[in-house]
Design a protein around this motif. Structure first.
Motif, PDB file in Angstrom:
ATOM      1  N   PRO A 128       0.964  -1.212  -0.106  1.00  0.00           N
ATOM      2  CA  PRO A 128       0.032   0.037   0.035  1.00  0.00           C
ATOM      3  C   PRO A 128       0.749   1.193   0.096  1.00  0.00           C
ATOM      4  CG  PRO A 128       0.115  -1.152   2.101  1.00  0.00           C
ATOM      5  CD  PRO A 128       0.581  -1.944   1.301  1.00  0.00           C
ATOM      6  N   VAL A 129       2.203   1.341   0.511  1.00  0.00           N
ATOM      7  CA  VAL A 129       3.026   2.458   0.467  1.00  0.00           C
ATOM      8  C   VAL A 129       4.205   2.028  -0.218  1.00  0.00           C
ATOM      9  CG1 VAL A 129       4.125   3.974   1.907  1.00  0.00           C
ATOM     10  CG2 VAL A 129       2.021   2.844   2.974  1.00  0.00           C
ATOM     11  N   VAL A 130       4.566   3.014  -1.057  1.00  0.00           N
ATOM     12  CA  VAL A 130       6.064   3.031  -1.947  1.00  0.00           C
ATOM     13  C   VAL A 130       6.662   4.290  -1.440  1.00  0.00           C
ATOM     14  CG1 VAL A 130       7.098   3.114  -4.078  1.00  0.00           C
ATOM     15  CG2 VAL A 130       4.930   1.826  -3.784  1.00  0.00           C
ATOM     16  N   LEU A 131       7.876   3.879  -0.901  1.00  0.00           N
ATOM     17  CA  LEU A 131       8.996   5.094  -0.774  1.00  0.00           C
ATOM     18  C   LEU A 131       9.736   4.971  -2.030  1.00  0.00           C
ATOM     19  CD1 LEU A 131      10.881   5.478   2.715  1.00  0.00           C
ATOM     20  CD2 LEU A 131      11.885   5.438   0.582  1.00  0.00           C
ATOM     21  N   ILE A 132       9.970   6.001  -2.649  1.00  0.00           N
ATOM     22  CA  ILE A 132      10.874   6.438  -3.787  1.00  0.00           C
ATOM     23  C   ILE A 132      12.211   7.042  -3.174  1.00  0.00           C
ATOM     24  CG2 ILE A 132      11.351   7.277  -5.951  1.00  0.00           C
ATOM     25  CD1 ILE A 132       8.179   6.883  -6.436  1.00  0.00           C
ATOM     26  N   GLU A 133      13.205   6.731  -3.467  1.00  0.00           N
ATOM     27  CA  GLU A 133      14.663   7.170  -2.916  1.00  0.00           C
ATOM     28  C   GLU A 133      15.278   7.542  -4.128  1.00  0.00           C
ATOM     29  OE1 GLU A 133      18.250   5.961  -0.445  1.00  0.00           O
ATOM     30  OE2 GLU A 133      16.802   4.510  -0.592  1.00  0.00           O
ATOM     31  N   TYR A 134      15.685   8.936  -4.196  1.00  0.00           N
ATOM     32  CA  TYR A 134      16.663   9.530  -4.887  1.00  0.00           C
ATOM     33  C   TYR A 134      17.832   9.775  -4.302  1.00  0.00           C
ATOM     34  CZ  TYR A 134      12.255  10.528  -7.429  1.00  0.00           C
ATOM     35  OH  TYR A 134      11.061  10.430  -8.144  1.00  0.00           O
ATOM     36  N   THR A 182      18.848   3.813   8.971  1.00  0.00           N
ATOM     37  CA  THR A 182      17.198   3.771   8.837  1.00  0.00           C
ATOM     38  C   THR A 182      16.672   2.663   7.889  1.00  0.00           C
ATOM     39  OG1 THR A 182      17.111   6.121   9.439  1.00  0.00           O
ATOM     40  CG2 THR A 182      15.084   5.144   8.151  1.00  0.00           C
ATOM     41  N   LYS A 183      17.149   2.498   6.864  1.00  0.00           N
ATOM     42  CA  LYS A 183      16.591   1.603   5.811  1.00  0.00           C
ATOM     43  C   LYS A 183      16.427   0.239   6.480  1.00  0.00           C
ATOM     44  CE  LYS A 183      18.607  -0.158   2.254  1.00  0.00           C
ATOM     45  NZ  LYS A 183      18.441  -1.609   2.426  1.00  0.00           N
ATOM     46  N   PRO A 184      17.520  -0.389   7.091  1.00  0.00           N
ATOM     47  CA  PRO A 184      17.337  -1.812   7.814  1.00  0.00           C
ATOM     48  C   PRO A 184      16.117  -1.742   8.751  1.00  0.00           C
ATOM     49  CG  PRO A 184      19.637  -1.055   7.652  1.00  0.00           C
ATOM     50  CD  PRO A 184      18.809   0.101   7.455  1.00  0.00           C
ATOM     51  N   GLN A 232      16.336  11.862   7.418  1.00  0.00           N
ATOM     52  CA  GLN A 232      15.725  12.141   8.979  1.00  0.00           C
ATOM     53  C   GLN A 232      15.767  10.946  10.027  1.00  0.00           C
ATOM     54  OE1 GLN A 232      14.130  15.498   9.384  1.00  0.00           O
ATOM     55  NE2 GLN A 232      15.249  15.747   7.307  1.00  0.00           N
ATOM     56  N   PRO A 233      15.373  11.328  11.140  1.00  0.00           N
ATOM     57  CA  PRO A 233      15.328  10.181  11.849  1.00  0.00           C
ATOM     58  C   PRO A 233      14.138   9.063  11.646  1.00  0.00           C
ATOM     59  CG  PRO A 233      15.132  12.317  13.098  1.00  0.00           C
ATOM     60  CD  PRO A 233      15.287  12.493  11.802  1.00  0.00           C
ATOM     61  N   THR A 234      14.546   8.045  11.996  1.00  0.00           N
ATOM     62  CA  THR A 234      13.517   6.935  11.537  1.00  0.00           C
ATOM     63  C   THR A 234      12.022   7.232  11.935  1.00  0.00           C
ATOM     64  OG1 THR A 234      15.414   5.338  11.923  1.00  0.00           O
ATOM     65  CG2 THR A 234      13.182   4.581  11.773  1.00  0.00           C
ATOM     66  N   GLU A 235      11.646   7.868  13.061  1.00  0.00           N
ATOM     67  CA  GLU A 235      10.559   8.086  13.429  1.00  0.00           C
ATOM     68  C   GLU A 235       9.617   9.034  12.317  1.00  0.00           C
ATOM     69  OE1 GLU A 235      12.927  10.044  16.108  1.00  0.00           O
ATOM     70  OE2 GLU A 235      13.496   7.954  15.584  1.00  0.00           O
ATOM     71  N   VAL A 236      10.487   9.965  11.706  1.00  0.00           N
ATOM     72  CA  VAL A 236       9.965  10.592  10.597  1.00  0.00           C
ATOM     73  C   VAL A 236       9.394   9.946   9.416  1.00  0.00           C
ATOM     74  CG1 VAL A 236      10.218  12.789   8.566  1.00  0.00           C
ATOM     75  CG2 VAL A 236      11.165  13.002  11.261  1.00  0.00           C
ATOM     76  N   PHE A 237      10.177   9.064   8.859  1.00  0.00           N
ATOM     77  CA  PHE A 237       9.638   8.132   7.887  1.00  0.00           C
ATOM     78  C   PHE A 237       8.344   7.072   8.522  1.00  0.00           C
ATOM     79  CE2 PHE A 237      14.162   9.275   6.730  1.00  0.00           C
ATOM     80  CZ  PHE A 237      13.896   9.492   5.491  1.00  0.00           C
ATOM     81  N   ALA A 282       5.334   9.199   8.385  1.00  0.00           N
ATOM     82  CA  ALA A 282       4.977   9.349   7.030  1.00  0.00           C
ATOM     83  C   ALA A 282       4.383   8.268   6.432  1.00  0.00           C
ATOM     84  CB  ALA A 282       6.321   9.724   5.886  1.00  0.00           C
ATOM     85  N   ILE A 283       5.044   6.974   6.770  1.00  0.00           N
ATOM     86  CA  ILE A 283       4.446   5.415   6.236  1.00  0.00           C
ATOM     87  C   ILE A 283       3.450   5.480   6.773  1.00  0.00           C
ATOM     88  CG2 ILE A 283       5.010   3.171   6.153  1.00  0.00           C
ATOM     89  CD1 ILE A 283       8.137   3.945   5.984  1.00  0.00           C
ATOM     90  N   ASP A 284       3.066   5.435   8.138  1.00  0.00           N
ATOM     91  CA  ASP A 284       1.879   5.188   8.981  1.00  0.00           C
ATOM     92  C   ASP A 284       0.476   6.109   8.312  1.00  0.00           C
ATOM     93  OD1 ASP A 284       3.117   3.133  10.393  1.00  0.00           O
ATOM     94  OD2 ASP A 284       3.273   4.455  12.182  1.00  0.00           O
ATOM     95  N   GLU A 285       0.654   7.365   7.996  1.00  0.00           N
ATOM     96  CA  GLU A 285      -0.227   8.093   7.465  1.00  0.00           C
ATOM     97  C   GLU A 285      -0.465   7.777   5.867  1.00  0.00           C
ATOM     98  OE1 GLU A 285       1.486  12.028   7.952  1.00  0.00           O
ATOM     99  OE2 GLU A 285       0.929  12.097   9.993  1.00  0.00           O
TER     100      GLU A 285
END
Length: 254
Positions: free
Chosen positions: A88-94, A109-111, A234-239, A242-245
Motif C-alpha cells: 500500500p505504501v511506496v517509498l521512492i528514494e533519490y 534507517t533503511k534496515p 531524517q530520524p527513523t520516526e519521521v519516516f 509518513a509511512i503510517d499516514e
C-alpha cells in the motif's frame, strides 16, 4: 529540542513549502522539494503538509496526487526495488552513492524500515539513481544498475554504503567498482563491466535523474512516501510517521 517544539518547527517548514508547491503547480510543474545545496542532512524534514497526500477522509486523490502515485513503477522483478509489488505504501528514494547522508539513511534507517514495514508487506522501496557529485557518482550509479542486471543491486548498495567514503577520491572509479561488485556477489564481472559501460545503463541513470529533477530534487537523499516528500536523512520516526499516514490514506489498517 523537545517533541512539541520539533512538531511546531516541522509544521512551519511544511507550510512554507506547501505554499511554494501551490505556486509551482499553478505553473504546471510538480516541484515538491525545496532543498538547497548538493546533499541533505537531517534538518530538512518533511517538505509538504502530512495531510496533503490524500487523507483517509477524501473520496479520491487529486490530479496532483494521481500524478505522484503514477511515479511508482511497481514492476515485477524490479532489481532496484524491495517489497511486494502491491504494497500500500511506496517509498521512492533519490540517492547518490557518494552522498554521506544517503549512506547514513542506508545504514541507520533503511534496515529498520525493511524489518518493520517491508517484511510485513506494508512498504515497497524503489531506488532512483540521482548522481550529483560528478564523474564518480555517475560511474557508481551505472555500476549499481549493472549489478542489478545480475540481481545484486541491493548487495552492491550495501557494500557501497557500508562505510563512509571520501567523495571523488577514486573510491568509486575503475577497479574499485569492480571490487565492490565482486564483494556484492556479482558473478559475471566481465558482463558487469560491459553493462556498466553500455548505453542502457546511461539511459537508465539519466531517466531516474530526470524524474527527480522534474520533482524539484536538488539534493540527496530525497524521498517520496506515496505523495508525501521527505528531504534528508531524517530520524527513523519521521519516516515511520509518513509511512503510517500513507498507509491510513490508502485505507489500510495498522
Amino acid at each position: 529540542m523537545n517533541t512539541d517544539t520539533s512538531k511546531r518547527t516541522r509544521k512551519a517548514s511544511t507550510l512554507v513549502v506547501a505554499l511554494i508547491l501551490a505556486a509551482a503547480l499553478g505553473l504546471g510543474t510538480l516541484s515538491l522539494f525545496a532543498g538547497s545545496g548538493s546533499d541533505s542532512g537531517s534538518g530538512g524534514g518533511r517538505t509538504a503538509d502530512a495531510d496533503r497526500g490524500g487523507s483517509a477522509g477524501k473520496d479520491a486523490p487529486s490530479a496532483q496526487d494521481q500524478a505522484l502515485l503514477a511515479l511508482q513503477r511497481r514492476a515485477a522483478g524490479d532489481p532496484m526495488a524491495l517489497g511486494k509489488k502491491d504494497a500500500p505504501v511506496v517509498l521512492i528514494e533519490y540517492s547518490d552513492f557518494q552522498c554521506p547522508f544517503c549512506g547514513k539513511f542506508a545504514r541507520d534507517t533503511k534496515p529498520e524500515l525493511v524489518e518493520k514495514y517491508v517484511a510485513a508487506g506494508v512498504l515497497r522501496i524503489e531506488w532512483r539513481h540521482f548522481p550529483i557529485f560528478g564523474d564518480e557518482s555517475q560511474a557508481a550509479a551505472r555500476a549499481g544498475w549493472a549489478a542489478g542486471q545480475q540481481g545484486r543491486f541491493w548487495e552492491f548498495h550495501d557494500v557501497a554504503y557500508g562505510e563512509e567514503r571520501k567523495k571523488n577520491s577514486g573510491e568509486f572509479a575503475g577497479d574499485e567498482l569492480i571490487a565492490m561488485a565482486k564483494e556484492a556477489g556479482v558473478r559475471d564481472l566481465a558482463r558487469f563491466e560491459r553493462d556498466m559501460a553500455g548505453t542502457a545503463a546511461e539511459e537508465a541513470v539519466n531517466g531516474d535523474a530526470a524524474e527527480g529533477q522534474n520533482l524539484g530534487v536538488t539534493s540527496t537523499p530525497a524521498f517520496l512516501v506515496n505523495t508525501t516528500p521527505v528531504l534528508g536523512a531524517q530520524p527513523t520516526e519521521v519516516f515511520e510517521e509518513a509511512i503510517d499516514e500513507a498507509r491510513k490514506a490508502a485505507g489500510e489498517a495498522e
